[in-house]
Design a protein around this motif. Structure first.
Motif, PDB file in Angstrom:
ATOM      1  N   LEU A 104       0.795  -1.457   0.143  1.00 54.06           N
ATOM      2  CA  LEU A 104       0.138  -0.275  -0.467  1.00 54.06           C
ATOM      3  C   LEU A 104       0.910   1.290  -0.056  1.00 54.06           C
ATOM      4  O   LEU A 104       1.208   1.471   1.140  1.00 54.06           O
ATOM      5  N   GLY A 105       1.392   1.689  -1.428  1.00 58.78           N
ATOM      6  CA  GLY A 105       1.968   2.606  -1.114  1.00 58.78           C
ATOM      7  C   GLY A 105       3.167   2.108  -1.187  1.00 58.78           C
ATOM      8  O   GLY A 105       4.097   1.224  -1.546  1.00 58.78           O
ATOM      9  N   ASN A 106       4.155   3.018   0.026  1.00 53.59           N
ATOM     10  CA  ASN A 106       5.267   3.060   0.414  1.00 53.59           C
ATOM     11  C   ASN A 106       5.370   1.324   2.200  1.00 53.59           C
ATOM     12  O   ASN A 106       6.136   1.099   2.328  1.00 53.59           O
ATOM     13  N   THR A 107       3.955   1.294   2.221  1.00 60.91           N
ATOM     14  CA  THR A 107       4.405  -0.237   2.766  1.00 60.91           C
ATOM     15  C   THR A 107       3.702  -0.899   2.807  1.00 60.91           C
ATOM     16  O   THR A 107       2.764  -1.285   0.966  1.00 60.91           O
ATOM     17  N   THR A 108       4.817  -2.006   3.405  1.00 60.58           N
ATOM     18  CA  THR A 108       5.137  -3.579   2.973  1.00 60.58           C
ATOM     19  C   THR A 108       3.571  -3.874   4.064  1.00 60.58           C
ATOM     20  O   THR A 108       4.083  -4.340   5.037  1.00 60.58           O
ATOM     21  N   PHE A 109       2.767  -4.991   4.282  1.00 64.96           N
ATOM     22  CA  PHE A 109       2.212  -5.944   4.753  1.00 64.96           C
ATOM     23  C   PHE A 109       2.399  -7.375   4.423  1.00 64.96           C
ATOM     24  O   PHE A 109       1.678  -7.558   3.465  1.00 64.96           O
ATOM     25  N   LEU A 110       2.619  -8.400   5.469  1.00 63.41           N
ATOM     26  CA  LEU A 110       3.301  -9.698   5.711  1.00 63.41           C
ATOM     27  C   LEU A 110       2.063 -10.377   6.892  1.00 63.41           C
ATOM     28  O   LEU A 110       2.448  -9.723   7.706  1.00 63.41           O
TER      29      LEU A 110
END
Length: 459
Positions: free
Chosen positions: A270-276
């Motif tokens: 999400l934009g410059n954010t990664t969710f794992l």
């Protein structure tokens, strides 16, 4: 007139003969061209076949030499408790012997940063390479003052297709988030408290087979299953339970492979954010054998489930600066029996040929949450909170609850090959033999050095 006719007839005959010779010559040329083309095709086929055979027989022997690396991890530790006192501490009903050097029978073990003063935590030798177009192999060897250990040694497929990948050998399980990470990759100098208590410092690291499938979806989704021997001594184990003074087996060893692991993992940006994030489950028979312990020898046999959920969120400010949140929650359900030698009223063992058996059900859980900020390519700082928040045995919560630990760290990376880390722990989770909670302060100054070619680690 007659001569002219004769000459014309002769010329026509010669022309017909010449045409016949030319046609025959053309046929011969066409035949030769066909033969030449056939020979050229055979030569091309031979080159392709030799190339394939060469790739199969010597793909990794000459052009593809194994990557070799050496990692040395050492530390200086200052703890508010003497080393000899650590071995008697425990988390009541959950785990004991997770701090300081300790032994089970003939086997001794020292966790990382075990002693006050200087520690050589490990020297890690790793090698990896492509074997051929279908396989790669990896081996990691740990050398410590206590001995030599094969931490990992496995083969892995590279071209199954359809998003499939398989692995066989000894490897770190992909259960949860931090379990598959080597110690030098982790953000703190020690494993989270819940991992130490439930699975030991090395987590699930076992011999077996793994199959993973990455789904053909727009969003990354991977599911995996593993069949492992189940030798983890902290929660599973494969020992038969036999009284010291008897030949008869009280509990036979479990069928192997004894441990089954399954998980699903997914991520999105999400934009410059990664969710794992992901969910995991591990099931196996527990054969925890501490009958050789000098104090309170016992064994525990149970059907055991371990459940886990994990979340990692990483936000990039630029190429080197980022903020990462990482957390996991583990819950274990163990239904079985505790085996102890009979004792008199003073706790002295009276018979080593039989056991007192007590049905025991454990429902315990814990978690960790950490936040790490990277200021630039060199400097990072982080904070972690650990807790074991549920300790229910046989439906009772009379034992202490809410075991926790606080950790803060700052590290400086001189290059991708060297890191210096300063860490402080405040451990409120341990109890002494009198049932008194201990508050242990620890300062760790850690140096991690690497040489050679080392493969990239997962995100």
């Amino acid at each position: 007139m007659y001569k002219k006719l004769t000459y014309l007839s002769l010329f026509a005959s010669l022309s017909l003969f010449a045409n016949s010779e030319i046609e025959d010559l053309k046929l011969r040329i066409d035949s030769l061209e066909a033969i030449i083309q056939q020979q050229q095709q055979q030569q091309e086929d031979t080159k392709i076949r030799n190339s394939l055979m060469g790739s199969l027989n010597s793909f990794s022997q000459s052009s593809y030499m194994p990557d070799l690396s050496l990692i040395v991890d050492t530390s200086y530790v200052n703890r508010s408790m003497k080393d000899e006192e650590l071995t008697h501490l425990e988390i009541p009903g959950v785990a004991h012997g997770i701090m300081g050097s300790h032994s089970h029978g003939e086997h001794s073990h020292a966790p990382y940063n075990a002693s006050n003063g200087f520690n050589l935590n490990y020297a890690e030798v790793a090698m990896e390479s492509v074997v051929d177009p279908y396989f790669r192999t990896m081996a990691v060897f740990h050398l410590t003052e206590d001995g030599f250990e094969i931490e990992e040694a496995y083969g892995e497929t590279t071209s199954l297709g359809y998003g499939l990948k398989a692995k066989i050998g000894k490897f770190r399980s992909d259960f949860g988030r931090i379990n598959e990470q080597h110690q030098h990759v982790q953000d703190f100098s020690d494993m989270p408290l819940v991992y130490m208590a439930f699975l030991g410092e090395h987590g699930i690291n076992d011999i077996g087979a793994q199959v993973q499938w990455t789904l053909p979806t727009d969003t990354y989704v991977m599911v995996g299953v593993e069949a492992l021997q189940g030798k983890n001594p902290s929660m599973y184990g494969t020992d038969a339970i036999i009284p010291e003074g008897a030949e008869e087996v009280a509990v036979a060893s479990p069928s192997q492979p004894n441990l089954l692991v399954g998980y699903i993992k997914s991520s999105f940006d999400l934009g410059n954010t990664t969710f794992l994030y992901g969910g995991s489950i591990a099931y196996g028979d527990s054969h925890i054998n501490h009958l050789d312990d000098e104090e309170g020898p016992h064994a525990f046999v149970a059907d055991s489930y371990l459940y886990g959920v994990d979340l990692t969120v990483k936000h990039y400010f630029d190429s080197y600066s980022y903020l990462t949140f990482q957390g996991e929650y583990l819950y274990r359900d163990m239904d079985g029996s505790k085996y102890e030698y009979p004792t008199d009223g003073n706790g002295t063992i009276t018979d080593y040929t039989t056991f007192d058996v007590t049905p025991t059900v454990k429902k315990q859980s814990g978690y960790y949450a950490q936040l790490v900020y990277a200021y630039n390519q060199n400097w990072r700082a982080g904070f972690r909170y650990d807790a074991i928040n549920k300790n229910e045995i046989n439906g009772q919560t009379t034992l202490p609850q809410n075991f926790d630990r606080y950790s803060a760290m700052i590290d400086y990376t001189t290059s991708e090959f060297a890191r210096i880390r300063l860490q402080y722990n405040r451990n409120n989770a341990m109890f002494n033999e009198d049932g008194e909670r201990q508050h242990i302060d620890t300062v760790i100054l850690q140096l991690n050095l690497a040489i050679g070619a080392h493969g990239a680690h997962n995100f």
